[in-house]
Design a protein around this motif. Structure first.
Motif, PDB file in Angstrom:
ATOM      1  N   ALA A 149       0.824  -1.204   0.000  1.00 19.71           N
ATOM      2  CA  ALA A 149       0.000   0.000   0.000  1.00 19.71           C
ATOM      3  C   ALA A 149       0.859   1.256   0.000  1.00 19.71           C
ATOM      4  N   GLY A 150       2.099   1.146   0.343  1.00 19.91           N
ATOM      5  CA  GLY A 150       3.024   2.271   0.377  1.00 19.91           C
ATOM      6  C   GLY A 150       4.314   1.846   1.035  1.00 19.91           C
ATOM      7  N   THR A 151       5.262   2.731   1.036  1.00 16.74           N
ATOM      8  CA  THR A 151       6.564   2.408   1.631  1.00 16.74           C
ATOM      9  C   THR A 151       6.704   2.970   3.040  1.00 16.74           C
ATOM     10  N   ALA A 193      -0.259   0.706   7.554  1.00 23.40           N
ATOM     11  CA  ALA A 193      -1.178   0.476   8.672  1.00 23.40           C
ATOM     12  C   ALA A 193      -2.629   0.687   8.236  1.00 23.40           C
ATOM     13  N   ARG A 194      -2.880   1.711   7.440  1.00 21.76           N
ATOM     14  CA  ARG A 194      -4.250   1.907   6.940  1.00 21.76           C
ATOM     15  C   ARG A 194      -4.726   0.671   6.179  1.00 21.76           C
ATOM     16  N   ARG A 236       0.699   4.723  14.587  1.00 21.81           N
ATOM     17  CA  ARG A 236      -0.235   5.289  15.562  1.00 21.81           C
ATOM     18  C   ARG A 236      -1.166   6.310  14.925  1.00 21.81           C
ATOM     19  N   ALA A 237      -0.681   7.068  13.946  1.00 20.92           N
ATOM     20  CA  ALA A 237      -1.536   8.037  13.253  1.00 20.92           C
ATOM     21  C   ALA A 237      -2.658   7.310  12.510  1.00 20.92           C
ATOM     22  N   ALA A 238      -2.309   6.254  11.781  1.00 18.35           N
ATOM     23  CA  ALA A 238      -3.325   5.490  11.055  1.00 18.35           C
ATOM     24  C   ALA A 238      -4.288   4.819  12.027  1.00 18.35           C
ATOM     25  N   GLN A 239      -3.761   4.248  13.097  1.00 19.18           N
ATOM     26  CA  GLN A 239      -4.624   3.611  14.094  1.00 19.18           C
ATOM     27  C   GLN A 239      -5.582   4.624  14.696  1.00 19.18           C
TER      28      GLN A 239
END
Length: 136
Positions: A45-47, A53-54, A91-94
């Motif tokens: 989904a990304g590096t 996490a998303r 933590r930001a995505a969570q």
């Protein structure tokens, strides 16, 4: 209904989790293998940890739906990060996902560890989950 709480005694949780979660009779446990930040087509989904996490949480939500469940049925999460530098992004995505999944702050039990590496190069986060789904 799954009960999640933080009793008196231990210090308050350091993050978005509950110290205890209990599953009432009449529920089936659903145990999910570790989910990584890989999309349906098999690509990352990304590096960065936030993007991965998303995707991890999207994968968990998809698996829950496939079993007739939702995030409200989550009892326990176990997160593995491949370095402390990925803590902020994960933590930001969570935080974004949990605000949607648990708007009342009724978070599942959760543990997080930092590991030397995950199963494949480029993987930064892996999350296992346990849910309890009412039978019938």
């Amino acid at each position: 209904m799954i009960r999640r709480w933080n009793p008196d005694g231990p210090a308050a949780p350091l993050g978005r989790y509950s110290h205890l979660a209990s599953v009432p009779a009449g529920h089936e446990l659903l145990v999910m293998s570790g989910q990584v930040g890989v999309m349906e087509d098999g690509t990352l989904a990304g590096t960065d940890a936030e993007s991965q996490a998303r995707q991890v949480f999207a994968n968990i939500e998809s698996l829950l739906r496939s079993a007739g469940a939702g995030p409200e049925h989550l009892v326990k999460l176990f997160t593995m990060l491949s370095g402390t530098e990925h803590l902020a992004g994960s933590r930001a995505a969570q935080g974004e996902v949990f605000a949607r999944w648990f708007p009342e702050g009724d978070w599942p039990a959760h543990s997080l560890i930092v590991v030397a590496a995950l199963a494949a190069p480029g993987l930064l986060i892996e999350v296992e989950a346990i849910a309890a789904v009412p039978r019938g």
